[in-house]
Design an enzyme around this catalytic site. Structure first.
Site, short mmCIF file in Angstrom:
data_model
loop_
_atom_site.label_atom_id
_atom_site.label_comp_id
_atom_site.label_asym_id
_atom_site.label_seq_id
_atom_site.Cartn_x
_atom_site.Cartn_y
_atom_site.Cartn_z
N GLY A 143 21.47 2.53 -40.62
CA GLY A 143 22.68 1.71 -40.62
C GLY A 143 22.45 0.25 -40.31
O GLY A 143 23.39 -0.54 -40.29
N GLN A 144 21.20 -0.11 -40.07
CA GLN A 144 20.93 -1.51 -39.73
C GLN A 144 21.25 -2.41 -40.91
O GLN A 144 21.03 -2.04 -42.06
CB GLN A 144 19.47 -1.67 -39.33
CG GLN A 144 19.14 -1.00 -38.01
CD GLN A 144 17.67 -1.07 -37.69
OE1 GLN A 144 17.02 -2.05 -38.00
NE2 GLN A 144 17.15 -0.02 -37.09
N GLY A 145 21.72 -3.58 -40.59
CA GLY A 145 22.19 -4.52 -41.62
C GLY A 145 21.22 -4.71 -42.75
O GLY A 145 21.59 -4.67 -43.92
N ARG A 146 19.93 -4.83 -42.41
CA ARG A 146 18.97 -5.15 -43.47
C ARG A 146 18.66 -3.95 -44.36
O ARG A 146 18.06 -4.09 -45.41
CB ARG A 146 17.71 -5.70 -42.85
CG ARG A 146 16.99 -4.69 -41.95
CD ARG A 146 15.93 -5.34 -41.14
NE ARG A 146 16.08 -4.90 -39.74
CZ ARG A 146 15.15 -5.00 -38.83
NH1 ARG A 146 14.03 -5.60 -39.15
NH2 ARG A 146 15.33 -4.58 -37.61
N TYR A 147 19.04 -2.71 -43.90
CA TYR A 147 18.79 -1.53 -44.74
C TYR A 147 20.04 -1.07 -45.47
O TYR A 147 19.98 -0.13 -46.24
CB TYR A 147 18.27 -0.38 -43.89
CG TYR A 147 16.91 -0.64 -43.28
CD1 TYR A 147 15.81 -0.88 -44.09
CD2 TYR A 147 16.75 -0.66 -41.90
CE1 TYR A 147 14.57 -1.12 -43.54
CE2 TYR A 147 15.51 -0.90 -41.34
CZ TYR A 147 14.43 -1.14 -42.16
OH TYR A 147 13.22 -1.39 -41.62
#
Lengths: 186, 643
Positions: free
Chosen positions: A72-76
């Site tokens: 769920g991290q922004g970059r993924y």
């Protein structure tokens, strides 16, 4: 597809396989939920932030789930859309205690619902209003209001209050999801 | 002026409507009761749990009750009172040991309070300065009761006005007191030795020896006695001391203390001084034309906001690069750094409630807020990178999150000079003739001007004479004779057989009159525009497409009370070209003030598309000289051409 396969399917020995996407912001509890749904001997003890995605499998009473547990991290988050085609159902996890980022969850959900691979499919969506155990968590009704879930008209959806650490509310959600998937298939 | 207009058109493009805005509105609390400036805001992972907190050095609603507040998400986590108003807040790593939780430094008065894990850890006080010997002497006398409080006050006031070394805080507080309180104050304080300390005006952090994100940093302080101090991160000793010509108010540092660093300090005298590692004194100086209101370093460019409602960009050597005009006064500035896209930009909070984001000269985005913005801070908050924290003048708190998909684009080709400036003009070569002419113009300029003026006056005289002649011979539609004040207004109109009938059914009269007039044009006598002060006036109008035109004369008696009787109207025209049913008729009695429309039809006889002038004369019975006259330029008959 041999005769044996079909026979075992009819007898309920071999369960039907479904692909499910597990989405949601970072730190909302996706991996914890999936971990809790696995048989107790396969559960891992410590949960670390997912990098990229991981594939997990678990079985319910009549279906065999293959879950794409996305990071769920922004970059993924831009990876999500590459798996929309394969998904037959979506589990969307929300951190009910993170009031500030509810708008971000809404934004990601709106982007998801407007994606061409999702928009015109009647794909069931299960929402987990997670982290109900925390003191500043809002109710599942409030979460569905904040995310404007009532605007989803063309897809079956369901919201469950859950506490992934204790495993509360998870089975209810999975049962609903199973019913929906079977309703679509038959 | 040009700069202002271009920035306006910029804002139209960069400003996005609600739906396609780059920002998500995460939180807005107009009653958050946070009153602070950008320098007193800091974001850091204070507990090492991945949740970034917001540190606010709050001045209190009226600057009365300063507090240190730590916010988590939209709520205040802890709150503790401060002894004096905060000047700046910063977070920095003190040592290499794990866990790597940053310490919080808060500059307030003469001290820096350092907190670790939100618990007080260390208090650094600025070194004491030598007190004024005269002042010292006075207090010594007070101690031995050789001087009464009133004399003490007078003497101290004298020192305050003249001496180079300013008074201590104790003396200054004494001078503020009322007469009744003085005695008690003196008896309470006389035994203490007087201390003189300066106060901190600004604070920032500077990496010690590594450029890493999580490297140990030193604190850099700016003080009221025009000095810059660099503190050791562990021992809080003064590592370096630099002096400035004025009091620093904003600091911007780059580099590492042990290697090489550059320090820019915007000062109260309106200058920005740039210092290097080895220099004890400023190496470069940028002289601003106004007071600085903010200083931000974007990559290698120093951006200074000034009280003249403008942003200026300078190189680190003090060379001016650009200036952008703002629509309102700048209240605060800060850096916007979007790490995922490698973008650095300047945010400026304006008095009109806007937050403008600039990348160099280019306006990237405008955020409108309901109140004037007093502080801005951009960075990781909670678990979200790219969060913008805004506090407003009324104590409101606004938290906005930049959308993951948002990309700041420069608003088109408005950057730099307009394209016309780059176009090469075809300047003719300097011929011999040109040079001679220029020389002649330079030498005989006065004479040339005089000649021109003479000609101009002659022209004006001739025009005036022609006008008078026209008036005398009644060749105008406004009568000048006091006895016959008259005004004529003539209109010609064609009752069209093909179009006119249907038009008449669909629209009432006004439209019918309008439509043909616009096509065939109306010939209003040019002289008819002369406004009468006394006497009558005449206007003529032609309407229609032809071959039949309608000519309407509007005749007005402009006298105040006297009616006019016995007037005649006569048309003079070429009988080969036109036919009029009545070329000569009597005018009824003219009541003062009313406009009398006199209509007549004109049939165009020629089929060659020729037009001519029809003269209208208004005569008095028994006189041959006309009272009024008008020339009507008849339009070409279009009806004939169509038929």
């Amino acid at each position: 597809m041999g005769l044996l396969d079909r026979l075992s399917g009819l007898l309920g020995l071999k369960k039907k396989e479904v692909h499910v996407l597990c989405l949601g912001l970072d730190n909302s509890g996706k991996t914890t939920i999936i971990n809790k749904l696995k048989p107790s001997n396969a559960q891992s003890q410590d949960i670390v932030p997912t990098i990229g995605f991981s594939i997990e499998k678990f079985k319910s009473s009549s279906l065999s789930f293959t879950v794409f547990d996305m990071s769920g991290q922004g970059r993924y988050r831009n990876l999500w859309e590459h798996y929309y085609k394969e998904g037959q159902a979506i589990i969307f996890v929300i951190d009910s205690s993170d009031r500030l980022r509810m708008v971000v969850a809404k934004e990601e959900l709106d982007t998801l619902l407007n994606h061409p691979d999702i928009k015109h499919r009647r794909i069931p969506i299960l929402f987990f209003a997670n982290k109900m155990d925390l003191r500043d968590a809002v109710t599942s009704v409030k979460v569905s209001q904040l995310l404007c879930l009532e605007n989803i008209k063309d897809k079956p959806w369901h919201i469950c209050a859950s506490d992934a650490i204790k495993g509360e509310g998870l089975q209810e959600g999975v049962d609903w999801l199973q019913d929906q998937i079977q309703a679509v298939k038959t | 002026m040009a700069a202002a207009s271009s920035s306006d058109s910029d804002s139209g493009r960069a400003e996005s409507n609600e739906a396609s805005s780059k920002w998500l509105d995460a939180h807005y609390d107009p009653m958050a009761n946070i009153h602070t400036f950008s320098s007193c805001l800091a974001l850091a992972d204070l507990h090492g749990d991945g949740e970034y907190k917001l540190v606010v050095g709050d001045l209190g609603p009226s600057g009365q009750h300063p507090r240190l507040k730590v916010l988590k998400g939209p709520t205040v986590l802890t709150e503790s009172p401060l002894p004096a108003l905060p000047a700046a807040a910063a977070t920095f790593l003190m040592e290499q040991h794990e866990p790597r939780t940053p310490a919080l430094a808060l500059a307030s008065g003469p001290c820096v309070y350092v907190y670790k894990n939100l618990r007080p850890y260390f208090k650094f006080s600025l070194p004491q300065l030598p007190p004024n010997p005269l002042e010292q002497d006075l207090w010594n006398q007070a101690k031995e009761d050789r001087i009464d409080p009133l004399t003490l006050k007078e003497m101290l006031e004298g020192i305050r006005e003249k001496a180079e070394v300013p008074l201590s805080v104790q003396s200054l507080r004494f001078l503020q007191l009322e007469l009744s309180e003085m005695e008690a104050f003196v008896s309470q304080h006389k035994s203490r030795s007087i201390k003189r300390q300066t106060v901190i005006t600004t604070m920032t952090t500077l990496k010690k020896n590594l450029a890493d994100e999580d490297a140990v940093s030193c604190l850099v302080l700016g003080t009221e006695n025009k000095e810059l101090l660099v503190l050791d991160p562990e021992a809080f000793t003064i590592l370096a001391k630099m002096s400035l010509p004025s009091v620093p108010v904003f600091l911007e540092v780059s580099g590492q203390f042990d290697v090489e660093f550059r320090l820019a300090a915007a000062c109260r005298n309106g200058n920005v001084y740039i210092l290097r590692r080895d220099s004890k004194h400023p190496k470069y100086c940028i002289e601003l034309s106004a007071q600085p209101v903010g200083l931000v370093r974007v990559h290698k460019v120093l951006v200074v906001g000034s009280t003249q409602e403008s942003l200026h960009g300078f190189t680190h050597k003090g060379k001016k690069l650009w200036t952008v005009q703002m629509p309102a006064a700048i209240l605060t500035m800060n850096l916007l750094e979007q790490r995922s896209r490698g973008l650095q930009a300047v945010m400026a909070g304006l008095a009109n409630g806007e937050v403008r984001i600039y990348h160099d000269k280019a306006l990237l985005n405008v955020i409108r807020t309901p109140d004037a913005v007093t502080s801005l801070c951009f960075g990781r908050y909670g678990r979200e990178d790219n969060t913008l924290i805004i506090t407003t003048r009324g104590g409101g708190l606004i938290i906005k999150i930049l959308k993951r998909t948002a990309v700041f684009v420069e608003a088109g080709g408005v950057v730099g000079p307009p394209p016309a400036q780059a176009m090469k003009l075809s300047v003719p070569r300097k011929t011999r003739l040109y040079v001679d002419q220029t020389l002649r113009e330079r030498e005989a300029g006065t004479a040339m001007h005089r000649t021109f003026q003479t000609d101009l006056y002659l022209l004006r005289l001739q025009a005036a004479r022609a006008y008078v002649r026209a008036l005398e011979s009644s060749l105008n539609p406004v009568s000048v004779m006091a006895r016959e004040p008259l005004k004529l207004h003539a209109v010609a109109q064609k009752p069209s057989r093909r179009v006119g009938h249907t038009l008449q059914l669909l629209w009432p009269v006004p439209c019918l009159r309008q439509a043909p007039r616009s096509r065939a044009g109306h010939a209003r006598s040019r002289l008819g525009t002369f406004l009468p002060r006394t006497g009558g006036a005449l206007t003529a109008m032609v309407q229609g497409l032809g071959p039949t035109f309608k000519l309407t004369l509007h005749l007005q008696n402009t006298s105040a009370a006297r009616p006019i009787l016995g007037l005649l109207v006569c048309f003079l025209y070429n009988e080969v070209l036109y036919a009029l049913p009545r070329a000569f008729f009597k005018v009824p009695l003219l009541v003062p003030g009313l406009i009398y429309p006199l209509e007549t039809f004109v049939e165009s006889l020629s089929d060659k598309g020729i037009s001519d002038i029809i003269k209208v004369l208004v005569l008095r019975e028994g006189q041959s000289a006309p009272l009024l006259s008008a020339h009507i330029n008849m339009p070409v008959s279009e009806g004939l051409a169509a038929a």
